[in-house]
Design a protein around this motif. Structure first.
Motif, mmCIF file in Angstrom:
data_model
loop_
_atom_site.group_PDB
_atom_site.id
_atom_site.type_symbol
_atom_site.label_atom_id
_atom_site.label_comp_id
_atom_site.label_asym_id
_atom_site.label_seq_id
_atom_site.Cartn_x
_atom_site.Cartn_y
_atom_site.Cartn_z
ATOM 1 N N CYS B 192 58.680 41.125 33.336
ATOM 2 C CA CYS B 192 57.968 41.851 34.389
ATOM 3 C C CYS B 192 58.531 41.436 35.736
ATOM 4 O O CYS B 192 58.580 40.247 36.066
ATOM 5 C CB CYS B 192 56.475 41.549 34.318
ATOM 6 N N ILE B 193 59.004 42.424 36.489
ATOM 7 C CA ILE B 193 59.449 42.148 37.856
ATOM 8 C C ILE B 193 58.486 42.847 38.797
ATOM 9 O O ILE B 193 58.192 44.036 38.635
ATOM 10 C CB ILE B 193 60.900 42.616 38.069
ATOM 11 N N CYS B 194 57.942 42.082 39.727
ATOM 12 C CA CYS B 194 57.005 42.686 40.675
ATOM 13 C C CYS B 194 57.188 42.097 42.064
ATOM 14 O O CYS B 194 57.785 41.038 42.234
ATOM 15 C CB CYS B 194 55.565 42.525 40.182
ATOM 16 N N LEU B 195 56.698 42.835 43.042
ATOM 17 C CA LEU B 195 56.716 42.373 44.424
ATOM 18 C C LEU B 195 55.305 41.921 44.757
ATOM 19 O O LEU B 195 54.359 42.719 44.657
ATOM 20 C CB LEU B 195 57.144 43.514 45.354
ATOM 21 N N ALA B 196 55.161 40.648 45.130
ATOM 22 C CA ALA B 196 53.821 40.133 45.454
ATOM 23 C C ALA B 196 53.768 39.774 46.928
ATOM 24 O O ALA B 196 54.657 39.102 47.445
ATOM 25 C CB ALA B 196 53.517 38.908 44.597
ATOM 26 N N VAL B 197 52.739 40.258 47.615
ATOM 27 C CA VAL B 197 52.557 39.924 49.030
ATOM 28 C C VAL B 197 51.267 39.131 49.164
ATOM 29 O O VAL B 197 50.232 39.505 48.610
ATOM 30 C CB VAL B 197 52.461 41.195 49.912
ATOM 31 N N THR B 198 51.342 38.011 49.882
ATOM 32 C CA THR B 198 50.149 37.182 50.076
ATOM 33 C C THR B 198 50.062 36.800 51.549
ATOM 34 O O THR B 198 51.069 36.765 52.250
ATOM 35 C CB THR B 198 50.243 35.867 49.263
ATOM 36 N N ASN B 199 48.833 36.523 52.019
ATOM 37 C CA ASN B 199 48.719 36.023 53.389
ATOM 38 C C ASN B 199 48.198 34.597 53.438
ATOM 39 O O ASN B 199 47.874 34.074 54.490
ATOM 40 C CB ASN B 199 47.874 36.947 54.270
ATOM 41 N N ALA B 200 48.108 33.963 52.262
ATOM 42 C CA ALA B 200 47.742 32.545 52.194
ATOM 43 C C ALA B 200 48.244 32.037 50.854
ATOM 44 O O ALA B 200 48.414 32.812 49.924
ATOM 45 C CB ALA B 200 46.229 32.393 52.294
ATOM 46 N N PRO B 201 48.499 30.713 50.744
ATOM 47 C CA PRO B 201 48.995 30.202 49.462
ATOM 48 C C PRO B 201 48.008 30.460 48.337
ATOM 49 O O PRO B 201 46.807 30.574 48.563
ATOM 50 C CB PRO B 201 49.126 28.690 49.718
#
Lengths: 261, 218
Positions: B192-201
């Motif tokens: 599985c390849i995905c793009l993950a965006v987070t604004n905190a760890p």
């Protein structure tokens, strides 16, 4: 609306009766102004419509101040930017028509400057946003498709991107229509093409019919470029309320378009 | 390809208004490239914005403004404008704008190890601490159970992942906030390849994963 001429001539006291109030509330009138004339009858001189009143959407000659204002707004709006501004862009694309370009500039440059000056941006930088926007308008006019967007929508997207580039100094990622991985819209059926041309005018009506609260949230988002989280802070309302206003507004817009599909 | 999970409307609104940070916008724009339905929502939102612009108050522009523009256009000359060609579907590559940000297509990227079997590649990071990264999870393998310090948005590009919220395939977007703890795993059969965006760890539940966190940097 002829009823305001009191075809049924209710007396002032009648207006206050339960029956009269229910009658008016049913059609979305929240407040009634009246005056008693020499003939002894009370005449309605003005009514205030609730934001969701079905009358406010009516094209009849109404008595409501709010209704009248909405119609006026719609009219000025119409003069400004429908077919004439669309055809300016088409002339620029097809014949590099500088007069059309000037006409478009006269109509939109002062609005784009005011748009760029929100959030305390100075006039020099705003002027730069205006100039960069129109440079791109000239160069990209071929890409304008009146079936997909109105001139004001197309100009908004260019001005928005220039505002991000020049004021925020960052890049705006966008889908690339020429990319092999891009998935295009399904081919429209011939009937859909006709319907699309009605969509723009329908959408315009529909925005005017959104509640003032819904309009306020969308306006702060677009004109002040505030993320919805900051819209909630600015209005001092819970984040959940902002989200539900956005969703309701979109639901309303979609339902309107759904009607003609 | 049928996309079931979409970004929520307030995220699309922030994208349409330009208020959404760049790291999040990469994920939204890449989803838009494969999702005509959300492109329609964004164009409806832009229509609303256009009508506000049309009704906006006016500020007088400089007298020389229009002449300056013409002068610049004369100096710079006409530039050829690329006109769209009809695209063909290709369901395996990284759609733009992500491919440009990554600097290559899905099979020739400079991945860095993340934990014992996964890989990551940071795509974009914003001043506010938001980070967009590509993740590569081997088929059938889990990501350690974790919660979120803030929001996380995940766009699937290859294979699929599954957690208690559902199954997410190419083009699908999952948005979770700090109230949600999940243990996603790559569906067996394909990585599985995905793009993950987070604004905190992320907040890993296990001590071992928390211990490794500073080392692997997620």
């Amino acid at each position: 609306m002829k009823f305001a001429q009191t075809q049924f001539g209710p007396r002032y006291s009648d207006l206050k009766s339960w029956y009269a109030r229910t009658l008016f509330m049913d059609i979305g009138i929240s407040h009634i102004e009246s005056s008693t004339e020499q003939d002894g009858y009370s005449y309605i001189t003005g009514v205030t419509l609730a934001s969701d009143s079905p009358i406010s959407k009516s094209e009849d000659e109404g008595v409501s101040k709010l209704g009248r204002k909405k119609r006026e707004d719609r009219r000025t709006h119409k003069n400004m930017n429908t077919e004439s501004m669309d055809s300016c862009l088409i002339s620029i694309a097809e014949t590099r028509d500088r007069n059309a370009f000037k006409k478009l500039f006269a109509a939109f440059a002062p609005k784009i400057k005011s748009f760029a000056m929100r959030n305390g941006v100075g006039p020099e930088l705003a002027e730069e946003v205006v100039q960069e926007t129109f440079i791109r308008v000239w160069r990209k006019a071929e890409q304008f498709d009146p079936k997909k967007a109105s001139a004001s929508t197309w100009l908004y997207t260019i001005a928005r991107n220039q505002r991000i580039d020049l004021l925020r100094k960052r890049h705006r990622p966008e889908p690339d229509y020429e990319d092999p991985a891009f998935i295009p819209e399904p081919e429209p059926q011939p009937t859909e093409i006709i319907v699309r041309s009605q969509e723009a005018s329908r959408l315009k009506e529909c925005i005017g019919a959104l509640s003032p609260e819904q309009q306020e949230v969308l306006k702060l988002s677009f004109m002040e470029e505030l993320p919805h989280v900051e819209v909630a802070e600015k209005l001092g309302i819970p984040l959940g309320t902002v989200k539900s206003r956005i969703r309701l507004a979109m639901k309303h817009i979609r339902a309107e378009i759904g009607d003609i599909r | 390809m049928t996309i079931i999970h979409h970004p929520n409307e307030e995220t699309l609104l922030d994208y349409a208004s330009g208020a959404l940070g760049e790291a999040w916008s990469v994920a939204v724009a890449t989803h838009l490239a494969v999702c005509p339905e959300c492109r329609k929502t964004v164009s409806e939102l832009e229509f609303v914005a256009g009508s506000f612009l049309g009704a906006s108050e006016e500020v007088k522009v400089d007298d020389s403004s229009f002449d300056n523009i013409l002068e610049r256009l004369d100096q710079e000359g006409e530039r050829p404008v690329s006109v769209g060609c009809s695209p063909t579907n290709q369901e395996t590559c990284l759609p733009n704008p992500l491919r440009e940000y990554a600097g290559g297509d899905i099979d020739n990227l400079k991945w860095r190890r993340l934990g014992p079997s996964a890989h990551q590649l940071v795509i974009c990071s914003d001043e506010d601490g938001s980070v967009a990264r590509l993740l590569r999870i081997p088929a059938g393998k889990p990501v350690p159970e974790h919660g979120h310090g803030g929001e996380e948005m995940t766009l699937v590009l290859r294979g699929a992942f599954e957690d208690h919220l559902g199954v997410y395939q190419r083009g699908d977007v999952q948005t979770v906030d700090s109230t949600i703890t999940h243990k996603p795993f790559a569906v067996p059969g394909e990585e599985c390849i995905c793009l993950a965006v987070t604004n905190a760890p992320l907040r890993f539940s296990s001590l071992a994963a928390r211990f490794l966190q500073p080392v692997v940097g997620i």
